[in-house]
Motif scaffolding. Structure first.
Motif, PDB file in Angstrom:
ATOM      1  N   ARG A 232       8.645 -14.287 -12.507  1.00  0.00           N
ATOM      2  CA  ARG A 232       8.833 -13.813 -13.866  1.00  0.00           C
ATOM      3  C   ARG A 232       8.964 -12.291 -13.874  1.00  0.00           C
ATOM      4  N   LEU A 233       9.856 -11.783 -14.697  1.00  0.00           N
ATOM      5  CA  LEU A 233      10.028 -10.336 -14.840  1.00  0.00           C
ATOM      6  C   LEU A 233       9.132  -9.883 -15.990  1.00  0.00           C
ATOM      7  N   ALA A 234       7.872  -9.652 -15.653  1.00  0.00           N
ATOM      8  CA  ALA A 234       6.871  -9.343 -16.662  1.00  0.00           C
ATOM      9  C   ALA A 234       5.831  -8.398 -16.071  1.00  0.00           C
ATOM     10  N   GLN A 235       5.114  -7.703 -16.954  1.00  0.00           N
ATOM     11  CA  GLN A 235       4.198  -6.653 -16.518  1.00  0.00           C
ATOM     12  C   GLN A 235       3.131  -7.153 -15.566  1.00  0.00           C
ATOM     13  N   GLU A 236       2.629  -8.371 -15.805  1.00  0.00           N
ATOM     14  CA  GLU A 236       1.528  -8.859 -14.987  1.00  0.00           C
ATOM     15  C   GLU A 236       1.930  -9.125 -13.537  1.00  0.00           C
ATOM     16  N   LYS A 237       3.234  -9.049 -13.218  1.00  0.00           N
ATOM     17  CA  LYS A 237       3.691  -9.271 -11.848  1.00  0.00           C
ATOM     18  C   LYS A 237       3.710  -7.983 -11.021  1.00  0.00           C
ATOM     19  N   ASN A 238       3.290  -6.854 -11.623  1.00  0.00           N
ATOM     20  CA  ASN A 238       3.160  -5.602 -10.865  1.00  0.00           C
ATOM     21  C   ASN A 238       4.497  -5.147 -10.270  1.00  0.00           C
ATOM     22  N   LEU A 239       5.552  -5.231 -11.074  1.00  0.00           N
ATOM     23  CA  LEU A 239       6.889  -4.958 -10.556  1.00  0.00           C
ATOM     24  C   LEU A 239       7.157  -3.475 -10.352  1.00  0.00           C
ATOM     25  N   GLY A 240       6.333  -2.610 -10.935  1.00  0.00           N
ATOM     26  CA  GLY A 240       6.456  -1.185 -10.641  1.00  0.00           C
ATOM     27  C   GLY A 240       6.248  -0.921  -9.154  1.00  0.00           C
ATOM     28  N   THR A 241       5.305  -1.632  -8.550  1.00  0.00           N
ATOM     29  CA  THR A 241       5.071  -1.487  -7.105  1.00  0.00           C
ATOM     30  C   THR A 241       6.258  -1.997  -6.312  1.00  0.00           C
ATOM     31  N   LEU A 242       6.876  -3.079  -6.770  1.00  0.00           N
ATOM     32  CA  LEU A 242       8.077  -3.595  -6.105  1.00  0.00           C
ATOM     33  C   LEU A 242       9.164  -2.525  -6.068  1.00  0.00           C
ATOM     34  N   LEU A 243       9.428  -1.884  -7.215  1.00  0.00           N
ATOM     35  CA  LEU A 243      10.488  -0.873  -7.261  1.00  0.00           C
ATOM     36  C   LEU A 243      10.116   0.356  -6.456  1.00  0.00           C
ATOM     37  N   ALA A 289      17.014 -22.358  -3.633  1.00  0.00           N
ATOM     38  CA  ALA A 289      16.735 -22.349  -2.196  1.00  0.00           C
ATOM     39  C   ALA A 289      17.731 -21.481  -1.441  1.00  0.00           C
ATOM     40  N   ALA A 290      19.003 -21.508  -1.854  1.00  0.00           N
ATOM     41  CA  ALA A 290      20.018 -20.679  -1.206  1.00  0.00           C
ATOM     42  C   ALA A 290      19.761 -19.192  -1.462  1.00  0.00           C
ATOM     43  N   HIS A 291      19.287 -18.860  -2.660  1.00  0.00           N
ATOM     44  CA  HIS A 291      18.962 -17.460  -2.951  1.00  0.00           C
ATOM     45  C   HIS A 291      17.812 -16.983  -2.066  1.00  0.00           C
ATOM     46  N   TYR A 292      16.783 -17.805  -1.933  1.00  0.00           N
ATOM     47  CA  TYR A 292      15.682 -17.440  -1.027  1.00  0.00           C
ATOM     48  C   TYR A 292      16.208 -17.182   0.383  1.00  0.00           C
ATOM     49  N   ALA A 293      16.884 -18.180   0.947  1.00  0.00           N
ATOM     50  CA  ALA A 293      17.248 -18.129   2.364  1.00  0.00           C
ATOM     51  C   ALA A 293      18.249 -17.029   2.679  1.00  0.00           C
ATOM     52  N   SER A 294      18.950 -16.522   1.660  1.00  0.00           N
ATOM     53  CA  SER A 294      19.953 -15.483   1.874  1.00  0.00           C
ATOM     54  C   SER A 294      19.358 -14.082   1.844  1.00  0.00           C
ATOM     55  N   VAL A 295      18.045 -14.001   1.650  1.00  0.00           N
ATOM     56  CA  VAL A 295      17.323 -12.722   1.646  1.00  0.00           C
ATOM     57  C   VAL A 295      16.892 -12.378   3.069  1.00  0.00           C
ATOM     58  N   ASP A 296      16.717 -11.079   3.345  1.00  0.00           N
ATOM     59  CA  ASP A 296      16.262 -10.630   4.661  1.00  0.00           C
ATOM     60  C   ASP A 296      14.788 -10.228   4.668  1.00  0.00           C
ATOM     61  N   LEU A 297      14.271  -9.809   3.524  1.00  0.00           N
ATOM     62  CA  LEU A 297      12.886  -9.347   3.428  1.00  0.00           C
ATOM     63  C   LEU A 297      12.379  -9.672   2.029  1.00  0.00           C
ATOM     64  N   PHE A 298      11.229 -10.362   1.957  1.00  0.00           N
ATOM     65  CA  PHE A 298      10.686 -10.789   0.676  1.00  0.00           C
ATOM     66  C   PHE A 298       9.473  -9.935   0.331  1.00  0.00           C
ATOM     67  N   LEU A 299       9.488  -9.366  -0.863  1.00  0.00           N
ATOM     68  CA  LEU A 299       8.375  -8.542  -1.335  1.00  0.00           C
ATOM     69  C   LEU A 299       7.742  -9.217  -2.541  1.00  0.00           C
ATOM     70  N   PHE A 300       6.422  -9.383  -2.492  1.00  0.00           N
ATOM     71  CA  PHE A 300       5.726 -10.007  -3.611  1.00  0.00           C
ATOM     72  C   PHE A 300       4.478  -9.191  -3.947  1.00  0.00           C
ATOM     73  N   PRO A 301       4.548  -8.357  -5.008  1.00  0.00           N
ATOM     74  CA  PRO A 301       3.474  -7.409  -5.296  1.00  0.00           C
ATOM     75  C   PRO A 301       2.424  -7.900  -6.286  1.00  0.00           C
ATOM     76  N   SER A 302       2.510  -9.141  -6.769  1.00  0.00           N
ATOM     77  CA  SER A 302       1.619  -9.593  -7.841  1.00  0.00           C
ATOM     78  C   SER A 302       0.163  -9.647  -7.382  1.00  0.00           C
ATOM     79  N   LEU A 303      -0.724  -9.284  -8.323  1.00  0.00           N
ATOM     80  CA  LEU A 303      -2.161  -9.373  -8.094  1.00  0.00           C
ATOM     81  C   LEU A 303      -2.841 -10.256  -9.136  1.00  0.00           C
ATOM     82  N   THR A 304      -2.054 -11.038  -9.872  1.00  0.00           N
ATOM     83  CA  THR A 304      -2.620 -11.871 -10.932  1.00  0.00           C
ATOM     84  C   THR A 304      -2.410 -13.360 -10.675  1.00  0.00           C
TER      85      THR A 304
END
Length: 414
Positions: A232-243, A289-304
């Motif tokens: 989800r593109l929402a504040q609780e996902k800590n996306l500032g850290t991702l960027l 699934a194709a979108h996942y597998a076509s990525v080279d590096l996965f970043l997940f910054p959520s703390l909630t």
């Protein structure tokens, strides 16, 4: 029946292979085609219980235009009144429905009521089940109390936690996805907790889904770095850290691109800050699934997260990932072996780990292979068996309690 009691003296952890078929009333305020981790997990368990020859009654809010496409004749679905959720036009929430549920379950009593969400519909289900003296258990799936701090409502944390504690402590047991969350909630006064983890569809999410055509459509070749986030593109996902992490690694690798799969109220803000990022919106099934597998590096910054299904989906897709030492990542990722972890809340460490993997293709491949191997042991069969066993334990405990009460009442006076 052979059994082992948990520390609270209630839950039965070991069961014989053959168990009776159950009538399960499953209550959830979210369900596919809504796209979120709770909906996905609930659907997998509902469908799994049906496949294991249990009679499942799914009770959820009516989704209007989504229902015609979503409903299938697999099990009984009861659709109740709903209201739109502010800022999420495609989602709806349940409304108080105790009377309707009492009438429904009085006509045909389920063996057990399982409540997946704690909203108005979940509370109504709890009240109806207690009124009818039905065994009832629940899931703790969403850190609503933690969300409040991301919306300038930190003062609500205590009352929200108080409500959640009251809700779950009135259930015969509450299922949580990790032992770390069990300990955290226990320290906050939650009782009768038991761990039931989550699985991942290792046939759907797989490295073989990688798509050269999809990458080409984004202007990428095999040597270019694509950094991915799903959620989800929402504040609780800590996306500032991702960027922050992406901007730092892009200074080292100017051709790197960021792919965000999902939608939410922060989309416009994120597009303004990172205008050349790829916003794929919500994706489902093989397309996701194709979108996942076509990525080279996965970043997940959520703390909630209470778990974070995207962690296991990324691992099953063979992706190297960077996450905080929290939820599913804390349970499954061994830093340096199948991913990299930063201490919870340590943004500098998260950014440094992201830059390290971005610049080291060999290490990315090694971690991705190990992540894939880890995910292969996370299929749903064991999770469903554990869930089924807990339901049987709750029912058995309720039956013994009723027998003891009846026996006491039936005993003639001395």
């Amino acid at each position: 029946m052979p059994h082992a009691l948990a520390s609270d003296g209630l839950l039965i952890d070991h069961f014989p292979a053959a168990q009776r078929s159950l009538r399960i009333a499953f209550v959830s305020e979210t369900y596919p085609p809504e796209v979120n981790g709770v909906a996905t997990t609930v659907a997998r368990i509902v469908q799994g219980m049906h496949a294991r020859h249990h009679e499942v009654q799914l009770i959820r809010p009516r989704q209007d235009r989504l229902d015609a496409a979503a409903r299938q004749a697999r099990y009984d679905e009861v659709l109740l009144r709903s209201l739109p959720i502010p800022r999420y036009p495609d989602l709806r929430m349940g409304v108080p429905s105790k009377r309707a549920l009492v009438q429904l379950w009085s006509r045909r009593r389920p063996d057990v009521v399982h409540i997946a969400t704690e909203g108005a519909l979940g509370w109504s289900a709890l009240q109806a089940a207690l009124h009818l003296k039905l065994p009832v258990c629940s899931d703790f799936r969403t850190n609503f109390h933690a969300y409040s701090t991301h919306y300038g409502l930190g003062w609500l944390r205590k009352p929200i936690m108080g409500y959640l504690r009251k809700f779950h402590n009135r259930c015969a047991c509450t299922m949580v996805p990790t032992d770390a969350l069990r300990r955290e909630l226990q320290a906050d006064g939650f009782q009768k907790l038991t761990v039931v983890s989550r699985g991942v569809d290792t046939e759907l999410f797989h490295p073989s889904r990688r798509s050269a055509a999809l990458r080409e459509s984004w202007g990428l070749n095999e040597q270019d770095l694509l950094v991915g986030y799903v959620g989800r593109l929402a504040q609780e996902k800590n996306l500032g850290t991702l960027l922050t992490a992406f901007e730092a690694l892009r200074r080292d690798m100017p051709r790197a691109l960021l792919l965000l799969v999902g939608d939410g109220p922060m989309r416009a803000e994120l597009q303004a800050r990172c205008p050349d990022a790829l916003f794929a919106g919500q994706r489902r099934g093989e397309d996701l699934a194709a979108h996942y597998a076509s990525v080279d590096l996965f970043l997940f910054p959520s703390l909630t997260e209470t778990f974070g299904n995207v962690t296991t989906e990324a691992m099953a897709s063979g992706l190297p990932l960077v996450a905080f030492d929290h939820a599913a990542a804390a349970q499954l990722v061994h830093s340096g072996h199948n991913g990299l972890l930063a201490a919870a809340g340590d943004v500098d460490a998260f950014v440094a780990a992201s830059r390290l993997l971005a610049g080291d293709a060999e290490q990315r491949q090694r971690l991705g292979r190990a992540a894939f191997a880890t995910a292969q042991a996370l299929g749903w069969d064991g999770v469903l068996a554990r869930f089924e066993g807990v339901l049987h334990g709750v029912i058995t405990a309720a039956e013994r309690s009723a027998e003891a009460e009846f026996g006491g009442l039936a005993r003639p006076a001395a």
